[in-house]
Design a protein around this motif. Structure first.
Motif, PDB file in Angstrom:
ATOM      1  N   HIS A  47       7.155  -1.896   4.514  1.00  0.00           N
ATOM      2  CA  HIS A  47       6.757  -0.893   3.530  1.00  0.00           C
ATOM      3  C   HIS A  47       6.125   0.355   4.145  1.00  0.00           C
ATOM      4  O   HIS A  47       5.811   1.299   3.419  1.00  0.00           O
ATOM      5  N   TYR A  48       5.961   0.346   5.442  1.00  0.00           N
ATOM      6  CA  TYR A  48       5.330   1.485   6.116  1.00  0.00           C
ATOM      7  C   TYR A  48       6.175   2.740   5.910  1.00  0.00           C
ATOM      8  O   TYR A  48       7.373   2.748   6.140  1.00  0.00           O
ATOM      9  N   ASP A  49       5.534   3.803   5.460  1.00  0.00           N
ATOM     10  CA  ASP A  49       6.240   5.062   5.226  1.00  0.00           C
ATOM     11  C   ASP A  49       5.526   6.251   5.871  1.00  0.00           C
ATOM     12  O   ASP A  49       5.578   7.367   5.389  1.00  0.00           O
ATOM     13  N   GLY A  50       4.872   5.971   6.975  1.00  0.00           N
ATOM     14  CA  GLY A  50       4.207   7.032   7.719  1.00  0.00           C
ATOM     15  C   GLY A  50       2.704   7.007   7.542  1.00  0.00           C
ATOM     16  O   GLY A  50       2.165   6.315   6.696  1.00  0.00           O
ATOM     17  N   GLY A  51       2.045   7.788   8.369  1.00  0.00           N
ATOM     18  CA  GLY A  51       0.593   7.869   8.333  1.00  0.00           C
ATOM     19  C   GLY A  51      -0.046   6.856   9.261  1.00  0.00           C
ATOM     20  O   GLY A  51       0.599   5.931   9.742  1.00  0.00           O
TER      21      GLY A  51
END
Length: 147
Positions: A47-51
């Motif tokens: 689910h990682y989408d940046g940051g």
């Protein structure tokens, strides 16, 4: 007599190796304990989408399981940035991955989840975050205004 003794010992071990062979018993306990944190790490990776991700890798040994660039992590290895982020996470990270509670029975200081230690009793520091995934022992927060 020695051969008979060795055969008898092996048969006894084979009846219940999870409790009678200490090495197997330890492996089974560790596997069970590690299963939950690996499940959460896989979820974060999917689910990682940046940051940035704030986590204490000393107590959560799963960065390879998450599978993202190590530059995204803010952890003890980042030194002063880690300390500053514990005081103001929203200024640096989109994600926070930590234990739900502070473990008090630890083998050494590096086993303490410093992120959980900082936030469990300081909900104001998490006011810009929502829980996006949780298990019995772990919680993942994502900053609300990230986008």
């Amino acid at each position: 007599a020695v051969a008979v003794g060795l055969v008898a010992q092996n048969l006894w071990w084979a009846e219940d190796p999870d409790t009678r062979v200490s090495v197997i018993q330890e492996a089974a306990v560790q596997h069970g304990a590690y299963r939950e944190v690996k499940e959460v790490a896989r979820w974060v990776g999917a689910h990682y989408d940046g940051g940035g991700i704030l986590m204490d890798e000393s107590s959560l040994l799963v960065t390879p399981v998450i599978g993202i660039d190590h530059a995204a992590y803010v952890n003890r290895a980042t030194g002063p940035l880690f300390e500053a982020t514990l005081q103001d996470p929203a200024s640096e990270v989109r994600w926070i991955f930590m234990h739900r509670e502070v473990e008090t029975r630890v083998e050494n200081e590096s086993s303490v989840d410093r992120v959980a230690e900082a936030f469990v009793d300081a909900p104001d520091l998490l006011r810009r975050y929502v829980v996006v995934h949780e298990t019995a022992a772990f919680v993942v927060y994502r900053r609300v205004d990230a986008g």
